[in-house]
Design an enzyme around this catalytic site. Structure first.
Site, PDB file in Angstrom:
ATOM      1  N   HIS A 217     -12.786  10.691  -4.113  1.00 39.75           N
ATOM      2  CA  HIS A 217     -11.362  11.023  -3.999  1.00 39.75           C
ATOM      3  C   HIS A 217     -11.145  12.405  -4.578  1.00 39.75           C
ATOM      4  O   HIS A 217     -11.108  12.594  -5.789  1.00 39.75           O
ATOM      5  CB  HIS A 217     -10.480  10.003  -4.714  1.00 39.75           C
ATOM      6  CG  HIS A 217      -9.036  10.068  -4.265  1.00 39.75           C
ATOM      7  ND1 HIS A 217      -8.340  11.255  -4.196  1.00 39.75           N
ATOM      8  CD2 HIS A 217      -8.174   9.114  -3.829  1.00 39.75           C
ATOM      9  CE1 HIS A 217      -7.110  11.024  -3.763  1.00 39.75           C
ATOM     10  NE2 HIS A 217      -6.986   9.738  -3.522  1.00 39.75           N
TER      11      HIS A 217
ATOM     12  N   HIS B 295      -9.235   9.848   5.046  1.00 37.76           N
ATOM     13  CA  HIS B 295      -8.131   9.412   4.181  1.00 37.76           C
ATOM     14  C   HIS B 295      -7.227  10.618   3.898  1.00 37.76           C
ATOM     15  O   HIS B 295      -7.676  11.632   3.362  1.00 37.76           O
ATOM     16  CB  HIS B 295      -8.753   8.869   2.889  1.00 37.76           C
ATOM     17  CG  HIS B 295      -7.787   8.284   1.914  1.00 37.76           C
ATOM     18  ND1 HIS B 295      -6.982   9.058   1.114  1.00 37.76           N
ATOM     19  CD2 HIS B 295      -7.511   6.993   1.590  1.00 37.76           C
ATOM     20  CE1 HIS B 295      -6.259   8.279   0.332  1.00 37.76           C
ATOM     21  NE2 HIS B 295      -6.562   7.015   0.612  1.00 37.76           N
TER      22      HIS B 295
ATOM     23  N   GLU C 109      -6.168   4.708   6.051  1.00 35.24           N
ATOM     24  CA  GLU C 109      -5.080   5.570   5.550  1.00 35.24           C
ATOM     25  C   GLU C 109      -5.315   7.016   5.972  1.00 35.24           C
ATOM     26  O   GLU C 109      -5.202   7.941   5.171  1.00 35.24           O
ATOM     27  CB  GLU C 109      -4.973   5.469   4.026  1.00 35.24           C
ATOM     28  CG  GLU C 109      -4.860   4.029   3.543  1.00 35.24           C
ATOM     29  CD  GLU C 109      -4.937   3.900   2.038  1.00 35.24           C
ATOM     30  OE1 GLU C 109      -3.894   4.048   1.397  1.00 35.24           O
ATOM     31  OE2 GLU C 109      -6.051   3.666   1.520  1.00 35.24           O
TER      32      GLU C 109
ATOM     33  N   GLU D 205       1.983   8.266   3.947  1.00 34.37           N
ATOM     34  CA  GLU D 205       2.050   7.971   2.512  1.00 34.37           C
ATOM     35  C   GLU D 205       2.701   9.126   1.746  1.00 34.37           C
ATOM     36  O   GLU D 205       2.441  10.305   2.010  1.00 34.37           O
ATOM     37  CB  GLU D 205       0.637   7.731   1.965  1.00 34.37           C
ATOM     38  CG  GLU D 205       0.653   7.334   0.499  1.00 34.37           C
ATOM     39  CD  GLU D 205      -0.743   7.122  -0.080  1.00 34.37           C
ATOM     40  OE1 GLU D 205      -1.674   6.858   0.688  1.00 34.37           O
ATOM     41  OE2 GLU D 205      -0.870   7.224  -1.315  1.00 34.37           O
TER      42      GLU D 205
ATOM     43  N   CYS E 294       2.072  10.213  -1.214  1.00 35.31           N
ATOM     44  CA  CYS E 294       1.107  11.087  -1.896  1.00 35.31           C
ATOM     45  C   CYS E 294       0.575  12.170  -0.964  1.00 35.31           C
ATOM     46  O   CYS E 294       0.279  13.281  -1.411  1.00 35.31           O
ATOM     47  CB  CYS E 294      -0.073  10.277  -2.433  1.00 35.31           C
ATOM     48  SG  CYS E 294       0.266   9.475  -3.998  1.00 35.31           S
TER      49      CYS E 294
ATOM     50  N   CYS F 279       0.099   4.642  -6.477  1.00 37.66           N
ATOM     51  CA  CYS F 279      -0.168   6.036  -6.793  1.00 37.66           C
ATOM     52  C   CYS F 279       1.040   6.942  -6.608  1.00 37.66           C
ATOM     53  O   CYS F 279       1.156   7.983  -7.242  1.00 37.66           O
ATOM     54  CB  CYS F 279      -1.309   6.528  -5.908  1.00 37.66           C
ATOM     55  SG  CYS F 279      -1.135   5.974  -4.184  1.00 37.66           S
ATOM     56  N   CYS F 280       1.969   6.570  -5.709  1.00 39.11           N
ATOM     57  CA  CYS F 280       2.992   7.528  -5.265  1.00 39.11           C
ATOM     58  C   CYS F 280       4.110   7.839  -6.282  1.00 39.11           C
ATOM     59  O   CYS F 280       4.495   9.011  -6.401  1.00 39.11           O
ATOM     60  CB  CYS F 280       3.618   7.061  -3.962  1.00 39.11           C
ATOM     61  SG  CYS F 280       2.440   6.858  -2.613  1.00 39.11           S
TER      62      CYS F 280
HETATM   63 ZN   LIG Z   1       0.254   7.371  -3.032  1.00 41.00          ZN
END
Ligand SMILES: [Zn+2]
Length: 631
Positions: free
Chosen positions: A199, A260, A312, A327, A329, A392-393
């Site tokens: 990531h 992703h 994603e 998303e 993020c 996470c967002c």
């Molecule tokens: Zn997120």
């Protein structure tokens, strides 16, 4: 700030005679910009007053994990692989908030957490409580694609840099540096092992840490993480394709931005950061390929990216279903990527995307009351309520929105550039001394922007105002006198280079009509449809304003009515009324303000009477204004 921010740069006439774009551009520190009033002031205040107090409820897993890693007994659930990144994004949010409004009690609370983080740090510098508590190995070679060690460390570094910048305190930065040193030792030391965290995030954080400390090893490590891609050094733990973590081929063979979406956009940002830090043209070319792929072929009109739920991921070019994954993020990531590309290429078109994603997708992610959020931001939706799902967002949204003032400016030794129009004040350190300026504007509700220089150094410098891509008609005045013709610099800015006096005032007036946008004919989901945009704001239709019926066709002449803002309506938004072919009056509100009145259906792209495909003259664009055929 002093002139020392431009070391080694002799002040000479050549600075001013050089093309403006050849000068290195930098962001301003968080403490140099004060956002007050206007559109953004109240939004940032909501984060300080509502979002931050609300967010503590979601820090329990991380704090318990840190306590346990300190050797204390804890009860209750602990965090997962990536959870600590949330805590660090939250600390970064608090740092920006403290820059706006000191709060000794809040700062004390962070300092207590910093002690916990320091206490959880291993003797070799590695710090990730989840890994320590679970007994898993750091930088596990069997799980590098999924363990998130680098993602968590990257957010720790970014939080530490901002907390240090705002408070002057060094404890968290020392922890972060020791952890970055451990990462360097692990990958590049004498017994170093090739690899990278699946990531992306650490790459850009290391470049930033290098910028702050001058340590070459951090830049070397960021470069290694990028260069090792596509060389088979990371073993996928499962059947996930290598493109998921941007490992399908080496960087120089990566033509599109794939996989992703959050990982991909963070990776692209790291590559752009490396281009900025090293001047390496391979990185610059790669960053530009990624930009063209993401922003010119794979971006929603709201600025969201990442259309596929499967992995994603980014879809193919023009694969933009209206109910796509989108998303939050990824939208935050695109804002950062756009900001780096803006520094790299210094063309206003990058700020156009920054503005698009910030005012639309990013703001949509966070409810007006600052508490509930959207993980996804689809353009077409049925009954999609906001939630308190703490993934996470949420802290990514708050740390991104709080940077609106920083995104607004860029500085070079003899250049002050306004990329966004944000009411408030800023102090910009130029080679000859600081410039202070005040911006008054009701943007994005109105197109007038007033910039007053309140303190200036002696000698000449340039003030650059971005002329937004959406703007087709503008006037500029200097101390009340029209500047004719507009001083366009060929890169999307209006450039005034001269000797200034305190009190000098520049007025930019931009016409802000309602525009109908059409999408590139390759975007099948938008065929026959238009979206409304006024200034930087994309509008949407919500069931609650339209009797729950969004199955409408916009009239050829919709007779747009722009309503004056009312403070009690969604925080003072400007609504647009439009006529449908059946005579109904449709009501649109800014996309960012949708879903603040309970669950309700929403649409951005409405069917348009008289629409027919116009496949010519797109010149690589994804969206453009639409006018009925024959007009
Ligand atoms: Zn997120």
């Amino acid at each position: 700030m002093s002139c020392s921010v431009w070391p080694g740069l002799a002040l000479a006439a050549s600075i001013l005679s050089a093309p403006a774009w050849s000068q290195p551009q930098v962001l301003l520190p968080a403490t140099a910009v004060r956002v007050e009033g206007g559109f953004w002031g109240p939004r940032l205040a909501v984060i300080t007053e509502r979002t931050i107090p609300h967010s503590w409820a979601y820090m329990g897993w991380e704090l318990r994990a840190l306590e346990k890693a300190n050797g204390r007994e804890v009860t209750g659930d602990l965090n997962g692989t990536w959870g600590e990144a949330n805590l660090y994004k939250f600390i970064e949010t608090i740092a920006y908030s403290l820059a706006r409004q000191p709060d000794p009690a809040l700062e004390q609370r962070v300092d207590d957490i910093v002690r916990l983080v320091a206490g959880a740090q291993r003797p070799d510098g590695y710090v990730h409580a989840y890994i320590t508590n679970s007994g898993k190995p750091p930088w596990d070679p069997e799980f590098l694609d999924g363990a998130h060690d680098g993602y968590v460390l990257g957010h720790l570094i970014e939080a530490a840099l901002e907390y240090h910048s705002v408070t002057g305190k060094t404890a968290l930065l020392e922890v972060a540096r020791r952890a970055a040193d451990q990462a360097w030792e692990h990958f590049l030391g004498p017994a170093g092992k090739s690899g990278f965290c699946g990531h992306a995030e650490l790459e850009m954080a290391l470049v930033e840490l290098h910028r702050e400390t001058g340590e070459a090893r951090y830049l070397d490590l960021a470069r290694a993480f990028v260069e090792w891609r596509g060389r088979g050094v990371v073993k996928p733990a499962g059947p996930t394709p290598r493109a998921y973590f941007q490992d399908q081929v080496p960087l120089r063979e990566q033509v599109t931005l794939d996989g992703h979406a959050v990982r991909a956009i963070f990776f692209a940002t790291g590559v752009a950061d490396l281009a900025l830090a090293t001047g390496d043209s391979d990185y610059r070319l790669a960053a530009n390929r990624f930009w063209d792929s993401a922003a010119r072929r794979r971006m929603y009109v709201t600025g969201s990216v990442g259309s596929r739920a499967e992995h994603e991921a980014f879809g193919e070019d023009y694969e933009l279903p209206q109910d796509g994954y989108t998303e939050s993020c990824a939208a935050c990531g695109l804002a950062d990527f756009a900001q780096r590309m803006l520094l790299l290429e210094r063309r206003a078109e990058y700020a156009d995307v920054l503005e698009r994603v910030l005012y639309n997708a990013v703001l949509h992610g966070l409810a007006l009351d600052g508490t509930t959020t959207y993980y996804r931001n689809p353009l077409s939706d049925r009954e999609h309520p906001r939630d308190n799902c703490w993934v996470c967002c949420p802290p990514n949204l708050s740390r991104t929105v709080l940077q609106a003032g920083r995104y607004a400016y860029a500085a070079a030794p003899a250049e002050v550039t306004l990329n966004l129009f944000v009411a408030g004040t800023a102090t910009v350190a130029l080679a000859r001394g600081p410039v202070s300026l005040a911006v008054a504007t009701a943007y994005p509700w109105e197109g007038n922007v007033q910039v007053t220089l309140t303190a200036v150094p002696a000698g000449e410098f340039a003030l650059n105002l971005r002329l937004p891509g959406w703007c087709r008609e503008a006037t500029l005045q200097l101390n009340g006198t029209a500047v004719v013709p507009l001083p366009r610099d060929g890169r999307g800015y209006l450039r005034l280079a001269r000797s200034w006096s305190a009190g000098d005032r520049v007025d930019l007036q931009m016409a802000m009509p309602v525009e109908r946008l059409e999408a590139n004919p390759n975007v099948q989901s938008c065929s026959g449809r238009v979206a409304l945009q006024r200034g930087p704001l994309v509008y949407g239709f919500e069931g609650v304003d339209n009797d729950g019926n969004l199955d409408a066709v916009l009239a050829r002449d919709p007779q747009f009515q722009v309503e004056a803002p009312q403070p009690d309506r969604l925080g003072g938004v400007v609504r647009i009324k439009a006529r449908a072919v059946d005579g109904r009056t449709l009501v649109a509100v800014p996309f960012y303000a949708l879903a603040n009145r309970g669950a309700s259906c929403q649409e951005v792209w409405l069917r348009q009477d008289g629409w027919r495909p116009t496949p010519t003259w797109w010149e690589g664009r994804l969206y453009r204004p639409w006018t009925p055929p024959g007009e």
